[in-house]
Design a protein around this motif. Sequence first.
Motif, PDB file in Angstrom:
ATOM      1  N   ILE A  86       0.855  -1.171   0.000  1.00  0.00           N
ATOM      2  CA  ILE A  86       0.000   0.000   0.000  1.00  0.00           C
ATOM      3  C   ILE A  86       0.900   1.232   0.000  1.00  0.00           C
ATOM      4  N   GLN A  87       0.563   2.180  -0.843  1.00  0.00           N
ATOM      5  CA  GLN A  87       1.298   3.444  -0.881  1.00  0.00           C
ATOM      6  C   GLN A  87       0.348   4.556  -0.432  1.00  0.00           C
ATOM      7  N   LEU A  88       0.805   5.391   0.492  1.00  0.00           N
ATOM      8  CA  LEU A  88      -0.003   6.473   1.032  1.00  0.00           C
ATOM      9  C   LEU A  88       0.769   7.773   0.871  1.00  0.00           C
ATOM     10  N   ARG A  89       0.110   8.761   0.239  1.00  0.00           N
ATOM     11  CA  ARG A  89       0.740  10.065   0.054  1.00  0.00           C
ATOM     12  C   ARG A  89      -0.180  11.152   0.604  1.00  0.00           C
ATOM     13  N   LEU A  90       0.413  12.135   1.246  1.00  0.00           N
ATOM     14  CA  LEU A  90      -0.314  13.282   1.785  1.00  0.00           C
ATOM     15  C   LEU A  90       0.300  14.549   1.222  1.00  0.00           C
ATOM     16  N   ALA A  91      -0.560  15.526   0.941  1.00  0.00           N
ATOM     17  CA  ALA A  91      -0.092  16.834   0.485  1.00  0.00           C
ATOM     18  C   ALA A  91      -1.070  17.877   0.997  1.00  0.00           C
ATOM     19  N   ARG A  92      -0.614  19.117   1.034  1.00  0.00           N
ATOM     20  CA  ARG A  92      -1.495  20.199   1.455  1.00  0.00           C
ATOM     21  C   ARG A  92      -1.411  21.320   0.425  1.00  0.00           C
ATOM     22  N   PRO A  93      -2.157  21.182  -0.679  1.00  0.00           N
ATOM     23  CA  PRO A  93      -2.173  22.262  -1.670  1.00  0.00           C
ATOM     24  C   PRO A  93      -3.117  23.378  -1.211  1.00  0.00           C
ATOM     25  N   GLY A  94      -2.563  24.503  -0.821  1.00  0.00           N
ATOM     26  CA  GLY A  94      -3.382  25.628  -0.372  1.00  0.00           C
ATOM     27  C   GLY A  94      -4.151  25.289   0.892  1.00  0.00           C
ATOM     28  N   GLU A  95      -5.441  25.540   0.859  1.00  0.00           N
ATOM     29  CA  GLU A  95      -6.314  25.308   2.015  1.00  0.00           C
ATOM     30  C   GLU A  95      -6.973  23.923   1.942  1.00  0.00           C
ATOM     31  N   MET A  96      -6.315  22.983   1.295  1.00  0.00           N
ATOM     32  CA  MET A  96      -6.866  21.640   1.132  1.00  0.00           C
ATOM     33  C   MET A  96      -5.874  20.610   1.685  1.00  0.00           C
ATOM     34  N   LEU A  97      -6.409  19.473   2.061  1.00  0.00           N
ATOM     35  CA  LEU A  97      -5.595  18.331   2.463  1.00  0.00           C
ATOM     36  C   LEU A  97      -5.876  17.229   1.446  1.00  0.00           C
ATOM     37  N   CYS A  98      -4.838  16.730   0.817  1.00  0.00           N
ATOM     38  CA  CYS A  98      -4.985  15.709  -0.219  1.00  0.00           C
ATOM     39  C   CYS A  98      -4.373  14.400   0.275  1.00  0.00           C
ATOM     40  N   LEU A  99      -5.146  13.332   0.209  1.00  0.00           N
ATOM     41  CA  LEU A  99      -4.717  12.001   0.607  1.00  0.00           C
ATOM     42  C   LEU A  99      -4.884  11.087  -0.600  1.00  0.00           C
ATOM     43  N   ILE A 100      -3.807  10.406  -0.971  1.00  0.00           N
ATOM     44  CA  ILE A 100      -3.863   9.464  -2.089  1.00  0.00           C
ATOM     45  C   ILE A 100      -3.369   8.117  -1.585  1.00  0.00           C
ATOM     46  N   CYS A 101      -4.212   7.107  -1.724  1.00  0.00           N
ATOM     47  CA  CYS A 101      -3.873   5.757  -1.276  1.00  0.00           C
ATOM     48  C   CYS A 101      -3.957   4.820  -2.486  1.00  0.00           C
ATOM     49  N   THR A 102      -2.869   4.137  -2.769  1.00  0.00           N
ATOM     50  CA  THR A 102      -2.816   3.181  -3.879  1.00  0.00           C
ATOM     51  C   THR A 102      -2.557   1.796  -3.302  1.00  0.00           C
ATOM     52  N   ASN A 103      -3.378   0.855  -3.732  1.00  0.00           N
ATOM     53  CA  ASN A 103      -3.358  -0.481  -3.159  1.00  0.00           C
ATOM     54  C   ASN A 103      -3.337  -1.516  -4.288  1.00  0.00           C
ATOM     55  N   PRO A 104      -2.451  -2.509  -4.223  1.00  0.00           N
ATOM     56  CA  PRO A 104      -2.507  -3.561  -5.233  1.00  0.00           C
ATOM     57  C   PRO A 104      -3.813  -4.340  -5.107  1.00  0.00           C
ATOM     58  N   CYS A 105      -4.325  -4.809  -6.232  1.00  0.00           N
ATOM     59  CA  CYS A 105      -5.592  -5.527  -6.215  1.00  0.00           C
ATOM     60  C   CYS A 105      -5.651  -6.520  -7.370  1.00  0.00           C
ATOM     61  N   ASN A 106      -6.676  -7.328  -7.355  1.00  0.00           N
ATOM     62  CA  ASN A 106      -6.972  -8.224  -8.465  1.00  0.00           C
ATOM     63  C   ASN A 106      -8.043  -7.530  -9.303  1.00  0.00           C
ATOM     64  N   PRO A 107      -7.690  -6.959 -10.458  1.00  0.00           N
ATOM     65  CA  PRO A 107      -8.648  -6.179 -11.228  1.00  0.00           C
ATOM     66  C   PRO A 107      -9.866  -6.975 -11.696  1.00  0.00           C
ATOM     67  N   SER A 108      -9.760  -8.281 -11.725  1.00  0.00           N
ATOM     68  CA  SER A 108     -10.913  -9.076 -12.167  1.00  0.00           C
ATOM     69  C   SER A 108     -12.021  -9.123 -11.120  1.00  0.00           C
ATOM     70  N   THR A 109     -11.734  -8.647  -9.899  1.00  0.00           N
ATOM     71  CA  THR A 109     -12.760  -8.664  -8.848  1.00  0.00           C
ATOM     72  C   THR A 109     -13.409  -7.300  -8.637  1.00  0.00           C
ATOM     73  N   ILE A 110     -13.047  -6.305  -9.466  1.00  0.00           N
ATOM     74  CA  ILE A 110     -13.568  -4.951  -9.286  1.00  0.00           C
ATOM     75  C   ILE A 110     -14.339  -4.524 -10.522  1.00  0.00           C
ATOM     76  N   ARG A 111     -15.515  -3.975 -10.301  1.00  0.00           N
ATOM     77  CA  ARG A 111     -16.372  -3.495 -11.396  1.00  0.00           C
ATOM     78  C   ARG A 111     -16.781  -2.056 -11.119  1.00  0.00           C
ATOM     79  N   GLN A 112     -16.960  -1.283 -12.205  1.00  0.00           N
ATOM     80  CA  GLN A 112     -17.449   0.082 -12.076  1.00  0.00           C
ATOM     81  C   GLN A 112     -18.701   0.236 -12.925  1.00  0.00           C
ATOM     82  N   LYS A 113     -19.723   0.880 -12.342  1.00  0.00           N
ATOM     83  CA  LYS A 113     -20.950   1.159 -13.071  1.00  0.00           C
ATOM     84  C   LYS A 113     -21.487   2.503 -12.583  1.00  0.00           C
TER      85      LYS A 113
END
Length: 86
Positions: free
Chosen positions: A1-28
Amino acid sequence: IQLRLARPGEMLCLICTNPCNPSTIRQKNNLWFSSKAEPEKHSIGIRNIRRIVEDAEGRCEFALAGDHFTAKILLPYSFPEESAGK
């Protein structure tokens, strides 16, 4: 798992990237679903993240790229004045 934090201006940005099995994920319709057995027990975190971020007037995005799933969360945030505690 990769976790990144940043503070652009008056915002807090959190980005989390996780390895997965793409065959188990669907988008609709911009919603993500698991095709694992007992899907009602999966993707609960995404629904909770969306609700919490929307309640905080932030934004969230989810993306699948290859075998990695990424959640990007942007929340309004301003650090307290340094002199407030003095």
